[in-house]
Scaffold this motif. Structure first.
Motif, PDB file in Angstrom:
ATOM      1  N   ILE A  13      80.066 -92.960 -63.869  1.00 58.62           N
ATOM      2  CA  ILE A  13      80.456 -91.693 -64.497  1.00 58.62           C
ATOM      3  C   ILE A  13      81.979 -91.626 -64.529  1.00 58.62           C
ATOM      4  N   PRO A  14      82.608 -91.324 -65.663  1.00 58.26           N
ATOM      5  CA  PRO A  14      84.059 -91.454 -65.788  1.00 58.26           C
ATOM      6  C   PRO A  14      84.881 -90.302 -65.250  1.00 58.26           C
ATOM      7  N   ASP A  15      84.267 -89.203 -64.832  1.00 61.50           N
ATOM      8  CA  ASP A  15      85.063 -88.042 -64.409  1.00 61.50           C
ATOM      9  C   ASP A  15      84.433 -87.380 -63.186  1.00 61.50           C
ATOM     10  N   TRP A  16      85.268 -86.623 -62.467  1.00 66.48           N
ATOM     11  CA  TRP A  16      84.813 -85.975 -61.230  1.00 66.48           C
ATOM     12  C   TRP A  16      83.749 -84.920 -61.501  1.00 66.48           C
ATOM     13  N   ASP A  17      83.905 -84.132 -62.566  1.00 67.98           N
ATOM     14  CA  ASP A  17      82.912 -83.096 -62.844  1.00 67.98           C
ATOM     15  C   ASP A  17      81.512 -83.696 -62.982  1.00 67.98           C
ATOM     16  N   GLY A  18      81.429 -84.821 -63.697  1.00 72.44           N
ATOM     17  CA  GLY A  18      80.134 -85.465 -63.871  1.00 72.44           C
ATOM     18  C   GLY A  18      79.580 -85.998 -62.563  1.00 72.44           C
ATOM     19  N   ARG A  19      80.451 -86.544 -61.714  1.00 80.69           N
ATOM     20  CA  ARG A  19      79.998 -87.067 -60.419  1.00 80.69           C
ATOM     21  C   ARG A  19      79.486 -85.939 -59.525  1.00 80.69           C
ATOM     22  N   PHE A  20      80.233 -84.837 -59.483  1.00 76.16           N
ATOM     23  CA  PHE A  20      79.804 -83.728 -58.630  1.00 76.16           C
ATOM     24  C   PHE A  20      78.499 -83.121 -59.148  1.00 76.16           C
ATOM     25  N   ALA A  21      78.333 -83.066 -60.468  1.00 81.12           N
ATOM     26  CA  ALA A  21      77.083 -82.543 -61.028  1.00 81.12           C
ATOM     27  C   ALA A  21      75.900 -83.437 -60.653  1.00 81.12           C
ATOM     28  N   LEU A  22      76.107 -84.756 -60.670  1.00 82.46           N
ATOM     29  CA  LEU A  22      75.039 -85.665 -60.258  1.00 82.46           C
ATOM     30  C   LEU A  22      74.678 -85.441 -58.794  1.00 82.46           C
ATOM     31  N   LEU A  23      75.680 -85.264 -57.940  1.00 78.89           N
ATOM     32  CA  LEU A  23      75.398 -85.021 -56.527  1.00 78.89           C
ATOM     33  C   LEU A  23      74.612 -83.729 -56.343  1.00 78.89           C
ATOM     34  N   ASP A  24      74.977 -82.670 -57.061  1.00 80.58           N
ATOM     35  CA  ASP A  24      74.222 -81.418 -56.972  1.00 80.58           C
ATOM     36  C   ASP A  24      72.749 -81.664 -57.308  1.00 80.58           C
ATOM     37  N   HIS A  25      72.499 -82.424 -58.361  1.00 83.59           N
ATOM     38  CA  HIS A  25      71.123 -82.680 -58.797  1.00 83.59           C
ATOM     39  C   HIS A  25      70.360 -83.514 -57.766  1.00 83.59           C
ATOM     40  N   VAL A  26      70.977 -84.613 -57.319  1.00 82.23           N
ATOM     41  CA  VAL A  26      70.300 -85.521 -56.389  1.00 82.23           C
ATOM     42  C   VAL A  26      70.039 -84.839 -55.052  1.00 82.23           C
ATOM     43  N   LEU A  27      71.029 -84.123 -54.529  1.00 80.31           N
ATOM     44  CA  LEU A  27      70.850 -83.475 -53.238  1.00 80.31           C
ATOM     45  C   LEU A  27      69.838 -82.338 -53.330  1.00 80.31           C
ATOM     46  N   GLY A  28      69.867 -81.592 -54.429  1.00 80.32           N
ATOM     47  CA  GLY A  28      68.891 -80.520 -54.590  1.00 80.32           C
ATOM     48  C   GLY A  28      67.466 -81.046 -54.544  1.00 80.32           C
ATOM     49  N   MET A  29      67.218 -82.165 -55.211  1.00 79.21           N
ATOM     50  CA  MET A  29      65.879 -82.759 -55.190  1.00 79.21           C
ATOM     51  C   MET A  29      65.528 -83.282 -53.804  1.00 79.21           C
ATOM     52  N   ALA A  30      66.505 -83.876 -53.108  1.00 77.61           N
ATOM     53  CA  ALA A  30      66.234 -84.421 -51.775  1.00 77.61           C
ATOM     54  C   ALA A  30      65.909 -83.311 -50.777  1.00 77.61           C
ATOM     55  N   PHE A  31      66.597 -82.173 -50.887  1.00 74.01           N
ATOM     56  CA  PHE A  31      66.299 -81.063 -49.987  1.00 74.01           C
ATOM     57  C   PHE A  31      64.874 -80.566 -50.182  1.00 74.01           C
ATOM     58  N   ASP A  32      64.399 -80.610 -51.408  1.00 74.95           N
ATOM     59  CA  ASP A  32      63.051 -80.110 -51.697  1.00 74.95           C
ATOM     60  C   ASP A  32      61.964 -80.917 -51.003  1.00 74.95           C
TER      61      ASP A  32
END
Length: 286
Positions: free
Chosen positions: A135-154
């Motif tokens: 992913i070329p930018d920080w916003d995209g990386r942080f958005a991916l982390l939000d998605h991945v961590l949200g699913m893992a918490f579930d």
């Protein structure tokens, strides 16, 4: 990407009670760079796509770990992060209870250690660094982390309400609470509380109170109190007692830590978590 970058970002609203934030970083090879990380009650998961970072125990440098991706459990002694090359990646800052839910491994098994995240739990950590690097930018990386961590918490294991309450009580009191009181209010025997608390946070309740008292003294000193006043207000018996505990937990005296922290540039002095004193840049010597 050019130059050095350090980008702090909050997690998505629904994650903020567990994910304390993200830090994106990009540092070029500039010689040996060393940072002391003091005990702060935070689990740090570094997902790197640059050269390896070395982590040493600040009180016992013979204990060290190295890797581009490292999950660092909660600690009662400091750690020194050291690198000599390009480091590039993201650090996830977690409460220990969140880390327990994400990895599903007793926190006591990796407290005081830094280990590859995939050694704790292969999915989703095994391919996440590569996905972030693409992913070329920080916003995209942080958005991916939000998605991945949200699913893992579930899908992660539940945390005991009693342990959650005890952790919050220790934090809220800045470590000035008796363990017997915690046990009585949870309705558990002290030894049962200690076992469950250590499994789900990595520390005993006593260890957690020591970390929170240290952080309280550091914040007071940062706000302008001298060490004698800061240590007294944080609940230490006297300043010699505080000095002994500080050195045992960080490998340095309070005055040495203050000098090292004060010598860093404002950019370098940035702490990992807002409202806490978490680190100091060290001179390029052991």
């Amino acid at each position: 990407m050019h130059g050095n970058e350090l980008v702090a970002r909050a997690a998505a609203d629904e994650l903020r009670d567990q994910v304390l934030g993200y830090r994106g970083f990009h540092f070029n090879a500039i010689g040996v760079r060393r940072r002391l990380l003091v005990p702060d009650g935070v689990v740090k998961v570094m997902l790197g796509f640059g050269d390896p970072l070395r982590v040493l125990d600040s009180c016992d440098p013979t204990r060290s770990w190295s890797g581009s991706c490292l999950a660092s459990g909660i600690r009662t002694t400091g750690a020194i992060g050291e690198h000599t090359g390009l480091i590039h990646g993201v650090t996830i800052l977690l409460t220990p209870l969140a880390a327990y839910r994400l990895f599903g491994v007793p926190m006591s098994e990796w407290a005081e250690l830094s280990v590859p995240p995939e050694d704790l739990c292969r999915s989703p950590w095994s391919d996440l660094p590569d996905r972030l690097a693409q992913i070329p930018d920080w916003d995209g990386r942080f958005a991916l982390l939000d998605h991945v961590l949200g699913m893992a918490f579930d899908t992660g294991p539940a945390v005991s309400p009693e342990v959650t309450w005890a952790w919050q009580r220790i934090q809220g009191s800045c470590g000035r609470v008796r363990i017997e009181e915690l046990a009585a209010q949870t309705g558990w025997h002290r030894r049962h509380l200690e076992r469950r608390f250590r499994c789900q946070t990595g520390l005993t309740p006593k260890g957690a109170t020591q970390v929170m008292r240290l952080q309280a003294a550091l914040r007071l000193n940062e706000a302008g109190a001298n060490w004698a006043d800061a240590s007294a207000q944080a609940g230490y018996y006297d300043q010699p007692h505080f000095d002994r505990v500080f050195k045992a937990m960080t490998g340095r005296t309070p005055s040495t830590f203050r000098s090292e922290r004060g010598a860093a540039s404002r950019h370098d002095a940035a702490d990992f978590v807002r409202g806490q004193v978490t680190s100091a840049i060290l001179a390029n010597r052991p």
